[in-house]
Design an enzyme around this catalytic site. Structure first.
Site, PDB file in Angstrom:
ATOM      1  CG  ASP A 135      -2.056   0.990   1.126  1.00  0.00           C
ATOM      2  OD1 ASP A 135      -3.204   0.546   0.949  1.00  0.00           O
ATOM      3  OD2 ASP A 135      -1.814   2.213   1.204  1.00  0.00           O
ATOM      4  CE  LYS A 139      -4.506   2.472   4.605  1.00  0.00           C
ATOM      5  NZ  LYS A 139      -5.233   2.324   3.329  1.00  0.00           N
ATOM      6  CD  GLU A 179     -15.804  -7.372  -0.853  1.00  0.00           C
ATOM      7  OE1 GLU A 179     -16.274  -7.999   0.119  1.00  0.00           O
ATOM      8  OE2 GLU A 179     -16.202  -6.247  -1.195  1.00  0.00           O
ATOM      9  CG  LEU A 211     -14.943  -9.327   2.904  1.00  0.00           C
ATOM     10  CD1 LEU A 211     -13.723  -8.561   3.372  1.00  0.00           C
ATOM     11  CD2 LEU A 211     -14.841 -10.786   3.275  1.00  0.00           C
ATOM     12  CE  LYS A 248     -20.031  -6.922  -2.259  1.00  0.00           C
ATOM     13  NZ  LYS A 248     -18.693  -6.419  -1.977  1.00  0.00           N
ATOM     14  CG  ASN A 268     -23.541  -5.337  -2.346  1.00  0.00           C
ATOM     15  OD1 ASN A 268     -23.718  -6.232  -1.521  1.00  0.00           O
ATOM     16  ND2 ASN A 268     -22.402  -4.689  -2.442  1.00  0.00           N
ATOM     17  CG  PHE A 281     -30.686  -8.123   4.355  1.00  0.00           C
ATOM     18  CD1 PHE A 281     -29.894  -6.998   4.254  1.00  0.00           C
ATOM     19  CD2 PHE A 281     -30.061  -9.330   4.613  1.00  0.00           C
ATOM     20  CE1 PHE A 281     -28.525  -7.056   4.402  1.00  0.00           C
ATOM     21  CE2 PHE A 281     -28.693  -9.414   4.764  1.00  0.00           C
ATOM     22  CZ  PHE A 281     -27.910  -8.272   4.665  1.00  0.00           C
ATOM     23  CB  CYS A 335     -20.635  -2.324   0.034  1.00  0.00           C
ATOM     24  SG  CYS A 335     -18.952  -2.870   0.378  1.00  0.00           S
TER      25      CYS A 335
END
Length: 433
Positions: free
Chosen positions: A30, A35, A146, A148, A205, A209, A250, A261
């Site tokens: 990164d 960080k 992903e 997550l 994804k 979403n 949900f 997201c």
């Protein structure tokens, strides 16, 4: 295996630590030196349950290290791209700056036969474009989205509910075998694996979403109807949730969704569909977004109405700033938005959150922050619960009534027991109840 992870933010740091905990040799890359220094010392730059433990253990084992130098990843066999794709400042589309930069940083250090694996959420068509840059080096590209959930990210990485590999047809078997080796532990427990082309993997994804966002906005739309008819949206959700085709998860009405997201993904998906000439296919997502934003204003209106339209100078305790519990993420947070809107209307807003206050202070220093929930509640003339942290759900209504000047509570997440709070002398208002 030898792995690199480009991007050490929320997604990348969790992925790097989780992969190292599974026995892989991992280097995180990164450009943010501060960080990297923090992660190298075993300190997490954000709050995520379980991450500090696996991060410290992986560093101590020697299987995980961090650097700002992309060249240090040259020996890796698999390179994961885990950078952010925030909403662009000038449109609803996804900002691909960080993905493009990560690929540019990685290209000079790729070795033939290595695999570049995208995990970032990107507009459909991105992988095919990036493959044209990667393939001439002798390396190959795959897309592995992903899934997550903040607050459960470590578990979701180590024990995913499914694995999706987006690979090129001509190298399908080779690339699948490499990813199978990376995820051998999860596959050994029976985790479903779906092997697709690039476009399907990219769509998984954003489609997931979009569906979740639609489900949340649907029940919030029902809450709007419930509010004018006297129905209880929580009971309504319980009733329709018993239908196996619908399910109860949900279907919780409240102030809506936020985070890094769902909001930006549905907007980016809509923008990309319009670019492809298929905007009408996902036009409903604009309504999903509008319903979601409307619920934030609804709870503000309820608070203002309780002061007969004159909130100026009245003390309001706002409990919650993160967009969800077990996180310090304030990106597009409905809770923080509610606090800011009430402050803008002249209310004396006192906010509290178990983890997100430092982040909120940096973004909105004009708000007043209390070190404890009790301090926020002291002398309040209205209490607004907007993040469903366990400590707020477990508040004793009688003891809490003794702290405030005016026992009026607005349950923005429908997590309090209305009967218990009303019995303790509170004027209780939920969302669609």
């Amino acid at each position: 295996m030898k792995l690199s992870v480009f991007g050490c933010g929320y997604l990348g740091a969790v992925h790097a630590a989780a992969m190292a905990s599974l026995g892989h040799d991992v280097i995180g890359v990164d450009p943010d030196a501060a960080k990297i220094a923090k992660l190298s010392a075993g300190q997490t730059p954000f709050f995520e349950p379980g991450l500090p433990e696996i991060l410290s253990d992986a560093i101590a084992s020697g299987r995980l290290r961090f650097t700002t130098d992309p060249a240090a990843a040259a020996d890796a066999d698999v390179h994961f791209i885990g950078v952010g794709t925030p909403q662009r400042k000038d449109s609803a589309g996804a900002d691909m700056t960080y993905v493009n930069q990560a690929i540019a940083d990685l290209l000079p250090h790729l070795k033939p036969g290595s695999l570049v694996v995208g995990k970032s959420t990107v507009p459909v068509g991105t992988a095919a474009r990036l493959a044209e840059l990667v393939n001439p080096t002798g390396a190959r590209l795959a897309w592995n989205p992903e899934f997550l959930r903040e607050g459960f990210a470590v578990k979701d990485t180590i024990e995913p509910d499914r694995l999706v590999y987006g690979v090129a047809d001509e190298t399908k078997d080779e690339d699948t075998a490499i990813l199978d080796e990376v995820y051998a532990t999860a596959l050994s427990t029976g985790t479903p694996r779906i092997v697709t082309g690039y476009a399907t993997a990219e769509l998984v994804k954003v489609a997931a979403n979009s569906f979740l966002a639609t489900k949340i906005s649907f029940i919030n739309a029902m809450a709007e109807i419930a509010e004018v008819t006297g129905a209880d949206v929580t009971q309504l959700a319980d009733a329709i949730g018993h239908d196996a085709r619908i399910g109860r998860r949900f279907l919780n009405a409240g102030v809506g969704f936020g985070g890094g997201c769902l909001p930006k993904d549905i907007r980016a998906f809509t923008a990309r569909a319009e670019e492809l000439g298929k905007g009408e296919s996902v036009a409903f997502l604009k309504q999903v977004d509008e319903i979601n934003l409307r619920r934030r204003q609804r709870i503000v209106d309820l608070v203002v109405d309780s002061f007969e339209g004159r909130p100026f100078g009245h003390r309001v305790a706002v409990l919650g700033l993160a967009f969800k519990p077990d996180s310090d993420d304030i990106r597009d947070s409905p809770a923080l938005d509610v606090a800011v809107r009430l402050k803008g209307l002249g209310a004396e807003v006192i906010s509290h959150d178990p983890e997100a206050m430092d982040n909120a202070r940096r973004m909105h220093p004009q708000l007043t922050y209390a070190d404890t929930a009790e301090q926020a509640l002291a002398g309040a003339e209205a209490v607004v619960v907007v993040t469903e942290w366990r400590e707020y759900r477990d508040l004793d209504p009688a003891a809490t009534a003794a702290l405030v000047d005016r026992p009026v509570v607005f349950d923005g997440r429908n997590v309090l027991d209305p009967t218990a709070w009303r019995t303790a002398g509170w004027t209780y208002t939920g969302m669609g109840r």
